[in-house]
Design a protein around this motif. Structure first.
Motif, PDB file in Angstrom:
ATOM      1  N   LEU A   1      31.926  -7.012 -11.692  1.00 43.20           N
ATOM      2  CA  LEU A   1      32.713  -7.705 -10.683  1.00 43.20           C
ATOM      3  C   LEU A   1      33.991  -6.935 -10.370  1.00 43.20           C
ATOM      4  N   THR A   2      34.534  -6.258 -11.370  1.00 44.58           N
ATOM      5  CA  THR A   2      35.752  -5.461 -11.151  1.00 44.58           C
ATOM      6  C   THR A   2      35.488  -4.346 -10.159  1.00 44.58           C
ATOM      7  N   GLU A   3      34.354  -3.693 -10.295  1.00 40.75           N
ATOM      8  CA  GLU A   3      33.999  -2.616  -9.357  1.00 40.75           C
ATOM      9  C   GLU A   3      33.813  -3.169  -7.944  1.00 40.75           C
ATOM     10  N   LEU A   4      33.199  -4.331  -7.837  1.00 42.65           N
ATOM     11  CA  LEU A   4      33.041  -4.949  -6.512  1.00 42.65           C
ATOM     12  C   LEU A   4      34.408  -5.280  -5.916  1.00 42.65           C
ATOM     13  N   LYS A   5      35.307  -5.755  -6.744  1.00 41.91           N
ATOM     14  CA  LYS A   5      36.662  -6.053  -6.287  1.00 41.91           C
ATOM     15  C   LYS A   5      37.339  -4.787  -5.770  1.00 41.91           C
ATOM     16  N   TYR A   6      37.134  -3.668  -6.472  1.00 41.32           N
ATOM     17  CA  TYR A   6      37.759  -2.416  -6.067  1.00 41.32           C
ATOM     18  C   TYR A   6      37.233  -1.938  -4.713  1.00 41.32           C
ATOM     19  N   ILE A   7      35.929  -1.990  -4.486  1.00 45.50           N
ATOM     20  CA  ILE A   7      35.394  -1.452  -3.225  1.00 45.50           C
ATOM     21  C   ILE A   7      35.794  -2.347  -2.050  1.00 45.50           C
ATOM     22  N   VAL A   8      35.912  -3.633  -2.294  1.00 49.56           N
ATOM     23  CA  VAL A   8      36.377  -4.528  -1.228  1.00 49.56           C
ATOM     24  C   VAL A   8      37.828  -4.187  -0.874  1.00 49.56           C
ATOM     25  N   ALA A   9      38.643  -3.892  -1.892  1.00 44.70           N
ATOM     26  CA  ALA A   9      40.043  -3.543  -1.650  1.00 44.70           C
ATOM     27  C   ALA A   9      40.157  -2.225  -0.897  1.00 44.70           C
ATOM     28  N   VAL A  10      39.355  -1.237  -1.260  1.00 47.77           N
ATOM     29  CA  VAL A  10      39.401   0.051  -0.570  1.00 47.77           C
ATOM     30  C   VAL A  10      38.986  -0.110   0.893  1.00 47.77           C
ATOM     31  N   ALA A  11      37.923  -0.896   1.118  1.00 49.11           N
ATOM     32  CA  ALA A  11      37.456  -1.110   2.488  1.00 49.11           C
ATOM     33  C   ALA A  11      38.525  -1.822   3.316  1.00 49.11           C
ATOM     34  N   ARG A  12      39.260  -2.719   2.693  1.00 45.92           N
ATOM     35  CA  ARG A  12      40.292  -3.456   3.407  1.00 45.92           C
ATOM     36  C   ARG A  12      41.512  -2.585   3.691  1.00 45.92           C
ATOM     37  N   GLU A  13      41.947  -1.805   2.700  1.00 46.24           N
ATOM     38  CA  GLU A  13      43.179  -1.016   2.817  1.00 46.24           C
ATOM     39  C   GLU A  13      42.965   0.327   3.500  1.00 46.24           C
ATOM     40  N   ARG A  14      41.715   0.808   3.449  1.00 43.38           N
ATOM     41  CA  ARG A  14      41.396   2.155   3.958  1.00 43.38           C
ATOM     42  C   ARG A  14      42.262   3.224   3.297  1.00 43.38           C
ATOM     43  N   HIS A  15      42.586   2.988   2.027  1.00 45.87           N
ATOM     44  CA  HIS A  15      43.455   3.913   1.298  1.00 45.87           C
ATOM     45  C   HIS A  15      43.318   3.596  -0.188  1.00 45.87           C
ATOM     46  N   PHE A  16      43.012   4.625  -1.011  1.00 44.73           N
ATOM     47  CA  PHE A  16      42.786   4.392  -2.438  1.00 44.73           C
ATOM     48  C   PHE A  16      44.076   3.979  -3.155  1.00 44.73           C
ATOM     49  N   GLY A  17      45.202   4.595  -2.767  1.00 42.20           N
ATOM     50  CA  GLY A  17      46.450   4.264  -3.428  1.00 42.20           C
ATOM     51  C   GLY A  17      46.858   2.814  -3.172  1.00 42.20           C
ATOM     52  N   ARG A  18      46.777   2.388  -1.897  1.00 42.88           N
ATOM     53  CA  ARG A  18      47.148   1.008  -1.584  1.00 42.88           C
ATOM     54  C   ARG A  18      46.166   0.014  -2.205  1.00 42.88           C
ATOM     55  N   ALA A  19      44.896   0.389  -2.239  1.00 42.53           N
ATOM     56  CA  ALA A  19      43.901  -0.487  -2.857  1.00 42.53           C
ATOM     57  C   ALA A  19      44.181  -0.645  -4.344  1.00 42.53           C
ATOM     58  N   ALA A  20      44.568   0.463  -5.011  1.00 43.98           N
ATOM     59  CA  ALA A  20      44.888   0.395  -6.436  1.00 43.98           C
ATOM     60  C   ALA A  20      46.086  -0.518  -6.671  1.00 43.98           C
ATOM     61  N   GLY A  21      47.095  -0.401  -5.795  1.00 44.87           N
ATOM     62  CA  GLY A  21      48.264  -1.262  -5.933  1.00 44.87           C
ATOM     63  C   GLY A  21      47.907  -2.727  -5.751  1.00 44.87           C
TER      64      GLY A  21
END
Length: 312
Positions: A3-23
């Motif tokens: 589920l954590t990995e799914l959360k990460y890819i949703v965040a990346v798709a939303r932010e269009r940026h790995f740094g902002r998604a990580a934050g």
């Protein structure tokens, strides 16, 4: 896949940026990047196209991210259900009631239930007995307020009150001079009934079987054709001088005194028993009890509350 990995890819798709998604996920960028790459390797597809300062979602990535979002939403729903399990008086409760009870009971019930369980949203359904029974079995509603006789496999019932019937006539009708009406007298009048499908109609016919339309010769009474879809419509028809009717006592309002004469039955009045019904495996028994207590505490005029009734 986690589920954590799914959360990460949703965040990346939303932010269009790995740094902002990580934050947004409160992790370091390397941690998030490694997890996303691990998921891509496991699935054997590329979810994101990376370039300097820009991240775009691949076509297959769009579909997978969409499904991941749904999974995360379902997880949240499960958590909410679990919270409701800890507190049965939180979250929505779907309550059904038959047409001849709902408009007269709910104005008393809802304020008391809101005071007792403010976190429990009440979703209302008004329908016929047969339809409410099906909705209970299918899980479309959680509890219903009906009148007996009512027996369905898999459903529990508990009586909440007995409600007597009264006779309503137009103003100036000869019966207005009487203190009480004998049930046999109804045979002499055009008695307006609810249309077939309403259980209250059947209860009135049980009170005076001679009113059964099939038992009347053709043309002998307006009662053969005059029916109403609601008690309000029937009251208006009676006020217009077309006939008389039988009403549950809770449906009688002070405004009726201007147009109708209300009289009790002579002797022991016919009554209906009103019950709660729910699925036997419904887990929020405390919510059912909250509804029952709200009904028992309602100041319904003329009814006999059944505080000690057992569950059937």
């Amino acid at each position: 896949m986690t589920l954590t990995e799914l959360k990460y890819i949703v965040a990346v798709a939303r932010e269009r940026h790995f740094g902002r998604a990580a934050g947004a996920c409160f992790v370091s960028q390397p941690t998030l990047s490694v997890a996303v790459k691990k998921l891509e390797d496991e699935l054997g597809v590329t979810l994101f196209e990376r370039s300097a300062g820009d991240v775009s979602v691949t076509p297959i990535g769009e579909r997978i991210v969409s499904e991941a979002q749904r999974v995360l939403e379902q997880v949240q729903t499960i958590k909410q259900l679990a919270e409701q399990g800890k507190d049965p008086l939180s979250g929505p409760l779907r309550l059904g009631a038959i047409y001849t009870i709902s408009p007269y009971l709910l104005p008393f019930l809802i304020p008391r239930l809101r005071a007792a369980a403010p976190q429990m949203q009440l979703l209302l359904e008004e329908n016929y007995t047969a339809r409410l029974a099906e909705m209970l079995k299918q899980g479309d509603i959680d509890v219903a307020i009906l009148s007996e006789p009512f027996r369905e496999s898999g459903l529990a019932t508990q009586a909440i009150y007995d409600e007597p019937f009264v006779v309503a006539t137009p103003k100036g009708h000869p019966w207005e001079k009487l203190k009480a009406i004998d049930a046999a007298q109804l045979e002499e009048e055009n008695v307006l009934l609810l249309s077939p499908g309403n259980c209250f109609r059947d209860q009135v016919l049980q009170t005076c079987p001679e009113l059964n339309r099939e038992a009347l010769p053709a043309g002998s009474s307006l009662q053969r054709t005059l029916q109403g879809s609601s008690l309000t419509t029937i009251r208006h028809m009676v006020a217009g001088g077309i006939g008389v009717t039988v009403l549950p006592v809770t449906s009688v309002t002070p405004a009726d005194a201007q147009l109708l004469a209300i009289r009790p039955f002579k002797g022991e009045a016919p009554t209906r028993r009103v019950v709660l019904a729910w699925r036997r495996n419904f887990p929020r028994r405390e919510a059912i009890e909250a509804v029952r207590q709200a009904v028992l505490g309602s100041e319904l005029p003329g009814v006999a509350m059944l505080h000690d009734a057992k569950v059937d």
